[in-house]
Structure formats: structure tokens, C-alpha cells
Design an enzyme around this catalytic site. Structure first.
Site, PDB file in Angstrom:
ATOM      1  CE  LYS A  63      -2.203  -0.861   3.883  1.00  0.00           C
ATOM      2  NZ  LYS A  63      -1.537  -2.130   4.165  1.00  0.00           N
ATOM      3  NE  ARG A 140      -4.677  -1.528   8.694  1.00  0.00           N
ATOM      4  CZ  ARG A 140      -3.548  -0.824   8.593  1.00  0.00           C
ATOM      5  NH1 ARG A 140      -3.418   0.275   9.268  1.00  0.00           N
ATOM      6  NH2 ARG A 140      -2.573  -1.251   7.824  1.00  0.00           N
ATOM      7  NE  ARG A 174       6.923  -3.477   6.434  1.00  0.00           N
ATOM      8  CZ  ARG A 174       5.565  -3.338   6.380  1.00  0.00           C
ATOM      9  NH1 ARG A 174       5.009  -2.716   5.370  1.00  0.00           N
ATOM     10  NH2 ARG A 174       4.804  -3.836   7.310  1.00  0.00           N
ATOM     11  NE  ARG A 217       6.109  -1.295  10.552  1.00  0.00           N
ATOM     12  CZ  ARG A 217       4.996  -1.184   9.788  1.00  0.00           C
ATOM     13  NH1 ARG A 217       5.013  -0.419   8.699  1.00  0.00           N
ATOM     14  NH2 ARG A 217       3.904  -1.801  10.093  1.00  0.00           N
ATOM     15  NE  ARG A 228       1.411  -5.359  10.934  1.00  0.00           N
ATOM     16  CZ  ARG A 228       2.555  -5.141  10.300  1.00  0.00           C
ATOM     17  NH1 ARG A 228       3.687  -5.606  10.781  1.00  0.00           N
ATOM     18  NH2 ARG A 228       2.576  -4.468   9.190  1.00  0.00           N
TER      19      ARG A 228
HETATM   20  N1  LIG Z   1      -6.826   2.623  10.448  1.00  0.00           N
HETATM   21  C1  LIG Z   1      -6.188   2.166  11.556  1.00  0.00           C
HETATM   22  N2  LIG Z   1      -6.916   1.812  12.645  1.00  0.00           N
HETATM   23  C2  LIG Z   1      -6.308   1.371  13.761  1.00  0.00           C
HETATM   24  N3  LIG Z   1      -4.959   1.217  13.898  1.00  0.00           N
HETATM   25  C3  LIG Z   1      -4.207   1.553  12.835  1.00  0.00           C
HETATM   26  C4  LIG Z   1      -4.763   2.043  11.619  1.00  0.00           C
HETATM   27  N4  LIG Z   1      -3.762   2.269  10.732  1.00  0.00           N
HETATM   28  C5  LIG Z   1      -2.612   1.944  11.379  1.00  0.00           C
HETATM   29  N5  LIG Z   1      -2.875   1.524  12.633  1.00  0.00           N
HETATM   30  C6  LIG Z   1      -1.880   1.080  13.628  1.00  0.00           C
HETATM   31  O1  LIG Z   1      -0.574   1.326  13.127  1.00  0.00           O
HETATM   32  C7  LIG Z   1       0.106   0.074  12.891  1.00  0.00           C
HETATM   33  C8  LIG Z   1       0.950   0.160  11.634  1.00  0.00           C
HETATM   34  O2  LIG Z   1       0.099   0.532  10.550  1.00  0.00           O
HETATM   35  P1  LIG Z   1       0.636   0.271   9.041  1.00  0.00           P
HETATM   36  O3  LIG Z   1       2.038   0.717   8.918  1.00  0.00           O
HETATM   37  O4  LIG Z   1      -0.374   0.825   8.092  1.00  0.00           O
HETATM   38  O5  LIG Z   1       0.596  -1.317   9.033  1.00  0.00           O
HETATM   39  P2  LIG Z   1       0.582  -2.314   7.810  1.00  0.00           P
HETATM   40  O6  LIG Z   1       2.002  -2.399   7.362  1.00  0.00           O
HETATM   41  O7  LIG Z   1       0.087  -3.521   8.496  1.00  0.00           O
HETATM   42  O8  LIG Z   1      -0.351  -1.794   6.769  1.00  0.00           O
HETATM   43  C9  LIG Z   1      -1.031  -0.955  12.779  1.00  0.00           C
HETATM   44  O9  LIG Z   1      -0.556  -2.270  13.090  1.00  0.00           O
HETATM   45  C10 LIG Z   1      -1.990  -0.434  13.832  1.00  0.00           C
HETATM   46  O10 LIG Z   1      -1.519  -0.752  15.131  1.00  0.00           O
END
Ligand SMILES: Nc1ncnc2c1ncn2[C@@H]1O[C@H](COP(=O)(O)OP(=O)(O)O)[C@@H](O)[C@H]1O
Length: 278
Positions: A63, A140, A174, A217, A228
């Protein structure tokens, strides 16, 4: 320390194998597509329509990788909810401290907290005259999607998809340079599944000067990545169905690395935008 040394050694070994893995597609044909996307977006706005896009997709699907590249061509900001959460955590705000443990477990931060952060960012964009956004990692949950619809009109949702076995390997590969902040991926993916297309994703290796400063991370360990993914299946797949039901969602399967994917994705977005202006 050993694990970090190992990852540096691995990255060095891989960098010899893929001397110059491109981080982006290059060439006249893809540049022409980039120009076409930019002019198509201008046409959409001239018709008084909006460019408020959401990128959905499981952890590790890309994404952020593709949202940042497409947003640049579309002339809109890439708003990454994950980056906004990490900024709060880094800022060690009270909110950030609350979020840190949640994010480290791979769980979702409570809707109210992320909505508050996003609302501020959307309002700032409107005040600064931004011409839309490419929202990555939000919504989400269905309640987030419902509340988002009261904040702004979402005009299109792109759902990036990729086989789960590759997602885990990509997330675990990553890395980020602790100094320059650039993102890399040391996973060297060649996924062959009976009856399905082989997917090859060479590593996105860091330059020599970043090798010794690579960080991972805390939520990119295999255990947390799998958690996740379960959260994604439980909470975010219903969001896909929410937008599919509104006729706003388009699926886009990731079939290779950035050079192969970028021109196909550019064309996909151009076709969606052109259909919306007919
Ligand atoms: N829309 C959201 N609602 C709730 N928590 C979120 C949201 N977006 C991100 N987070 C929090 O931030 C963390 C990292 O998000 P992100 O980098 O987008 O993860 P991913 O690589 O899984 O897409 C998520 O695991 C969650 O804890």
C-alpha cells in the site's frame, strides 16, 4: 546484535546478486503513462469531481510503496495512517505511549484515536487547498469507514491483493535506514504455486552507506505479522465488502516487483478515472 549483523550480511550478499534492483519503473512508456495519469486527474478535477482515494490491502501488500508513487503523479498527498501513528509514537505524546504497545502487538489502535488524528489531517488538507488524497491504511474497520463517509466523500477504493505466504516474507524483509529514513526490503521472493503465476519480487536493497544503520519495525516480526494478518481478515475484509457494496472498490492483484507492477497500476487507475468522467 547477531540477528542485525546477519541481516546486514544477507543484504550485502543479495546486493551482489541484484546489483541494481530498480525502486521504480523507468523508460519512455511508463513516463508517458505517468503524464497521462496526471492529465487525467486534471480532467477529473476540471469536471468538479474529487480525487479522494483509499488504498486498502493486507500488511506488506505494498500500500505505502504504490500509494506514495501514485499520489505523486495524481498531485495529491499520500496520507499513511501507519506513518501518522508512528509519528505519535515517536513524539512520545500521551496518545503515542498508549498506541505504542497496541501497535507492537499488531492490534488496531482504537477507532476514536485514529479518527481524531485523521480528522486533523483531513481538515489541514482542506484548509491548505489540497486537491484530494490517497489514503493508505485507513479505514481498517467498518465503523471507521462509516465515520470517514461523514468527514469526506471517498471517490474510489483500490484493494491491493497478494498471496499470504508472500505477505509474511515481505513484511519480515522490510528494513528502514535509521539515518535517512528510506525504506528497503531484503526479502528475495520467488513464489511458485501449482496452477498459479510465479511471482518474483527481487529485494530492494539499501545502498552501502545504509547497510550498518538498517532497522526493523517491532511489528515486522513473523509472530506479529501473522497477528496483523488475522486482524486484517477479521476487521478489514468487511471494509472491502462495505466499499464493494457501494460500487467504489476495484481489486488490483500485485503480480511482481515495482518495475513490472507500476505501468499496469498506472493504466488501471487511468482507466478507472476515465470511466468516472464519461
Ligand atoms: N486505520 C487504523 N486503525 C487502527 N490502527 C491503525 C490504523 N492504521 C494503522 N494503525 C496502527 O498502526 C500500525 C501500523 O500501521 P501500518 O504501517 O499501516 O501497518 P501495515 O504495514 O500492516 O499496513 C497498525 O498495526 C496499527 O496498530
Amino acid at each position: 546484535m547477531f540477528a542485525r549483523r546477519l541481516s546486514v550480511v544477507t543484504a550485502r550478499a543479495l546486493s551482489r546478486k541484484y546489483a541494481s534492483t530498480p525502486f521504480d519503473a523507468t523508460g519512455a512508456a511508463v513516463d508517458a503513462l505517468r503524464d497521462e495519469l496526471a492529465s487525467t486527474c486534471d480532467g477529473v478535477l476540471e469536471q468538479g469531481k474529487k480525487l479522494n482515494w483509499v488504498f486498502l490491502g493486507a500488511p506488506g501488500v505494498g500500500k505505502g510503496t504504490y500509494a506514495s508513487r501514485m499520489a505523486k503523479q495524481m498531485g495529491v498527498p499520500h496520507i499513511s495512517m501507519g506513518d501518522l501513528v508512528r509519528a505519535e509514537i515517536k513524539g512520545e505524546t500521551a496518545l503515542g505511549k498508549e498506541m505504542k504497545a497496541i501497535a507492537a502487538r499488531g492490534e488496531l489502535v482504537p477507532d476514536a484515536l485514529v479518527l481524531d488524528i485523521l480528522d486533523k489531517r483531513v481538515k489541514r488538507g482542506e484548509a491548505e487547498g489540497e486537491r484530494g488524497f490517497l489514503l493508505d491504511g485507513f479505514p481498517r474497520t467498518v465503523p471507521q469507514a462509516e465515520t470517514l463517509s461523514t468527514m469526506v466523500e471517498v471517490t474510489q477504493v483500490l484493494n491491493l491483493t497478494l498471496r499470504e505466504d508472500i505477505l509474511v516474507e515481505k513484511c519480515c524483509g522490510r528494513r528502514e535506514c535509521g539515518e535517512c529514513g528510506k525504506s528497503f526490503n531484503i526479502a528475495d521472493i520467488r513464489s511458485e504455486k501449482a496452477g498459479e503465476q510465479t511471482i518474483i519480487m527481487p529485494p530492494l536493497n539499501p545502498p552501502q552507506e545504509c547497510f550498518a544503520k538498517l532497522t526493523q519495525r517491532p511489528d515486522d516480526t513473523e509472530e506479529v505479522v501473522r497477528a496483523r494478518l488475522e486482524v486484517y481478515k477479521k476487521s478489514t475484509i468487511p471494509v472491502e465488502n462495505y466499499y464493494r457494496g457501494k460500487g467504489l472498490l476495484s481489486d488490483f492483484p500485485i503480480m511482481g516487483g515495482i518495475p513490472e507492477t507500476t505501468p499496469v497500476l498506472l493504466k488501471h487507475i487511468i482507466d478507472i478515472l476515465k470511466a468516472s468522467t464519461r
